[in-house]
Write a protein that holds these residues in place. Structure first.
Motif, PDB file in Angstrom:
ATOM      1  N   UNK A 166     -12.703   3.442  13.441  1.00  0.00           N
ATOM      2  CA  UNK A 166     -11.444   3.102  12.776  1.00  0.00           C
ATOM      3  C   UNK A 166     -10.423   2.600  13.807  1.00  0.00           C
ATOM      4  N   UNK A 167     -10.334   3.281  14.939  1.00  0.00           N
ATOM      5  CA  UNK A 167      -9.420   2.832  16.004  1.00  0.00           C
ATOM      6  C   UNK A 167      -9.796   1.418  16.433  1.00  0.00           C
ATOM      7  N   UNK A 168     -11.090   1.191  16.663  1.00  0.00           N
ATOM      8  CA  UNK A 168     -11.567  -0.131  17.091  1.00  0.00           C
ATOM      9  C   UNK A 168     -11.223  -1.198  16.047  1.00  0.00           C
ATOM     10  N   UNK A 169     -11.482  -0.900  14.778  1.00  0.00           N
ATOM     11  CA  UNK A 169     -11.200  -1.869  13.716  1.00  0.00           C
ATOM     12  C   UNK A 169      -9.700  -2.129  13.562  1.00  0.00           C
ATOM     13  N   UNK A 170      -8.873  -1.102  13.758  1.00  0.00           N
ATOM     14  CA  UNK A 170      -7.416  -1.309  13.670  1.00  0.00           C
ATOM     15  C   UNK A 170      -6.923  -2.152  14.840  1.00  0.00           C
ATOM     16  N   UNK A 171      -7.453  -1.918  16.038  1.00  0.00           N
ATOM     17  CA  UNK A 171      -7.054  -2.717  17.199  1.00  0.00           C
ATOM     18  C   UNK A 171      -7.485  -4.170  17.054  1.00  0.00           C
ATOM     19  N   UNK A 172      -8.590  -4.389  16.363  1.00  0.00           N
ATOM     20  CA  UNK A 172      -9.087  -5.754  16.171  1.00  0.00           C
ATOM     21  C   UNK A 172      -8.550  -6.415  14.905  1.00  0.00           C
ATOM     22  N   UNK A 173      -7.695  -5.706  14.160  1.00  0.00           N
ATOM     23  CA  UNK A 173      -7.081  -6.276  12.969  1.00  0.00           C
ATOM     24  C   UNK A 173      -8.000  -6.366  11.774  1.00  0.00           C
ATOM     25  N   UNK A 174      -9.099  -5.623  11.781  1.00  0.00           N
ATOM     26  CA  UNK A 174     -10.033  -5.661  10.648  1.00  0.00           C
ATOM     27  C   UNK A 174      -9.695  -4.635   9.582  1.00  0.00           C
ATOM     28  N   UNK A 175      -9.034  -3.552   9.985  1.00  0.00           N
ATOM     29  CA  UNK A 175      -8.665  -2.506   9.027  1.00  0.00           C
ATOM     30  C   UNK A 175      -7.205  -2.161   9.212  1.00  0.00           C
ATOM     31  N   UNK A 176      -6.582  -1.761   8.122  1.00  0.00           N
ATOM     32  CA  UNK A 176      -5.161  -1.446   8.123  1.00  0.00           C
ATOM     33  C   UNK A 176      -4.955   0.023   8.478  1.00  0.00           C
ATOM     34  N   UNK A 177      -3.876   0.313   9.172  1.00  0.00           N
ATOM     35  CA  UNK A 177      -3.518   1.693   9.499  1.00  0.00           C
ATOM     36  C   UNK A 177      -2.601   2.218   8.394  1.00  0.00           C
ATOM     37  N   UNK A 178      -3.038   3.255   7.711  1.00  0.00           N
ATOM     38  CA  UNK A 178      -2.205   3.865   6.674  1.00  0.00           C
ATOM     39  C   UNK A 178      -1.027   4.563   7.343  1.00  0.00           C
ATOM     40  N   UNK A 179       0.032   4.849   6.602  1.00  0.00           N
ATOM     41  CA  UNK A 179       1.154   5.580   7.201  1.00  0.00           C
ATOM     42  C   UNK A 179       0.709   6.906   7.833  1.00  0.00           C
ATOM     43  N   UNK A 180      -0.240   7.590   7.186  1.00  0.00           N
ATOM     44  CA  UNK A 180      -0.743   8.854   7.741  1.00  0.00           C
ATOM     45  C   UNK A 180      -1.444   8.623   9.080  1.00  0.00           C
ATOM     46  N   UNK A 181      -2.290   7.589   9.143  1.00  0.00           N
ATOM     47  CA  UNK A 181      -2.998   7.309  10.393  1.00  0.00           C
ATOM     48  C   UNK A 181      -2.059   6.806  11.481  1.00  0.00           C
ATOM     49  N   UNK A 182      -1.038   6.034  11.104  1.00  0.00           N
ATOM     50  CA  UNK A 182      -0.048   5.606  12.109  1.00  0.00           C
ATOM     51  C   UNK A 182       0.654   6.817  12.699  1.00  0.00           C
TER      52      UNK A 182
END
Length: 95
Positions: free
Chosen positions: A44-60
């Motif tokens: 999930x971290x990798x996908x968020x850094x690469x812009x493939x997945x969105x970070x929810x407010x909870x994950x942010x």
């Protein structure tokens, strides 16, 4: 079974992938270390850094806590309407 939710291509992200990567590197953490500290999957971290997945407010919030920074640092910033856009030119150091 957990179903992964991927965002539609072209849809805006709620976080800034570059800010997430910068904050992680500035903290001296690998993606796996950040994931472990935040209690989320490394993929999930990798996908968020690469812009493939969105970070929810909870994950942010989890990521910000693990990085020791305010969640606002990780949010996507939109320029104000009518604001001038500055372009930064970089020179290739090999030239």
């Amino acid at each position: 079974m957990t179903v992964r939710k991927y965002r539609k291509r072209g849809s805006p992200l709620d976080h800034d992938p570059e800010a997430l990567r910068w904050a992680r590197q500035h903290a001296g953490l690998t993606q796996q270390q950040l994931a472990d500290r935040a209690g989320i999957a490394c993929s999930l971290v990798r996908d968020m850094e690469n812009g493939r997945r969105n970070a929810t407010p909870e994950n942010r919030a989890r990521l910000a806590g693990a990085l020791g920074c305010p969640p606002m640092l990780l949010e996507r910033k939109e320029p104000a309407e009518g604001a001038p856009v500055l372009e930064v030119l970089t020179m290739d150091a090999r030239r």
